[in-house]
Design an enzyme around this catalytic site. Structure first.
Site, short mmCIF file in Angstrom:
data_model
loop_
_atom_site.label_atom_id
_atom_site.label_comp_id
_atom_site.label_asym_id
_atom_site.label_seq_id
_atom_site.Cartn_x
_atom_site.Cartn_y
_atom_site.Cartn_z
N SER A 56 41.37 31.26 39.83
CA SER A 56 41.67 32.51 39.14
C SER A 56 43.11 32.52 38.64
CB SER A 56 41.35 33.69 40.06
OG SER A 56 41.29 34.90 39.36
N ASP B 284 30.15 35.81 37.82
CA ASP B 284 31.51 36.26 38.09
C ASP B 284 31.76 37.57 37.33
OD1 ASP B 284 34.36 36.58 38.07
OD2 ASP B 284 34.60 34.42 38.41
N HIS C 158 32.91 35.06 42.04
CA HIS C 158 34.34 34.72 42.02
C HIS C 158 34.88 34.41 43.41
CE1 HIS C 158 37.96 34.71 39.53
NE2 HIS C 158 38.63 35.38 40.46
#
Length: 288
Positions: free
Chosen positions: A157, A233, A266
């Protein structure tokens, strides 16, 4: 390894644990780059007892510390297999006294974005780019048995963004790069715009130095890049935008393996599922 930072003092050991015949350790030290105490975790594989080994840096995402990756990703077994040392730094300075640094989950504490802030008051402490690319590698090379010229970097991320930026701007320092669900075009998403406005100021030309989709157009990286992205996600469309990086790589002929993993989100469950592939990706380059 050249650095304008003074040779760092030995880090303080917070705790250590035996793991897959190697050692997981948590450390702290006084950072000159960030003018504050910084923490990081290290996994030393069993091979490091006999000889220096390559080193692989993992940059974590928003709200994370040095603990998330090393405790949740299930990485040590693969690092032990391939003889690679893992280093996981914290995601920002902490307790600096800057007003408002703890107010937002996506800015300030836990959200350093791996940039060198140029705007006051953040520029006094939030210099994570220099910390990651210069100061921390010098400390690791001085106090741990690593091959100084065999470095790789990856992340998740915000940390995936950081890993790509650090690698693309330092082709001479990193031999490999990969990412899980990275923020690949921070100039074109809310997370990046908020961070860049506050850390770097309103001049968007200054932002390009920290945007992987801009950097790849002129980086001449040419080494393989591996990215895994979950299709479930929640941040995929609005914040991550992997297609923008894919388009930029296609434009310049950059080798990219972008794997859209069906049904994955995620989380660290997603990361752990595909971690072995990433360690192998790096080990092939670092031991070549």
């Amino acid at each position: 390894m050249n650095s304008h930072f003074a040779m760092p003092a030995p880090p303080q050991v917070i705790s250590q644990y035996r793991c897959f015949d190697g050692t997981v350790g948590f450390y702290s030290h006084q950072s000159s780059a960030c003018s504050s105490e910084m923490k990081f975790a290290v996994y030393q594989p069993p091979q490091a007892k006999a000889e220096p080994v390559p080193v692989l840096y993992f940059l974590s995402g928003l709200t994370c510390t040095e603990e998330n990756f090393i405790t949740k990703a299930g990485t040590q077994q693969f690092a032990a297999k391939h003889g690679v040392m893992l280093v996981a730094p914290d995601t920002s300075p902490r307790n600096t006294g800057i007003p408002g640094e703890d107010e937002d989950w996506d800015f300030g504490t836990g959200a350093g974005f791996y940039v060198d802030a140029t705007q006051e008051p953040w520029s006094q402490h939030y210099r994570m780019y220099s910390y990651i690319t210069e100061e921390l590698p010098v400390l690791i090379a001085e106090h741990f048995p690593v091959k100084r010229d065999r470095q790789g970097i990856f992340g998740h991320s915000m940390g995936g963004h950081g890993a790509l930026v650090c690698a693309l701007r330092n082709r001479d320092r990193y031999l490999s790069v990969s990412a899980f669900a990275p923020i690949v075009a921070p100039m074109r998403c809310a997370w990046g715009q908020k961070a860049f406005n506050n850390y770097l100021g309103a001049n968007q030309e200054q932002w390009r130095a920290y945007d992987a989709s801009e950097l790849i157009l002129r980086a001449d990286w040419q080494r393989p890049i591996l990215i895994d992205q979950g299709t479930a996600d929640n941040f995929l469309e609005n914040q991550l935008k992997p297609q923008l990086f894919e388009q930029a790589c296609t434009q310049v002929g950059q080798p990219l393996t972008l794997r859209m993993q069906s049904g994955y989100d995620h989380s660290y469950y997603f990361i752990a599922t595909f971690m072995e592939d990433h360690i192998r990706h790096h080990a092939e380059a670092l031991w070549a």
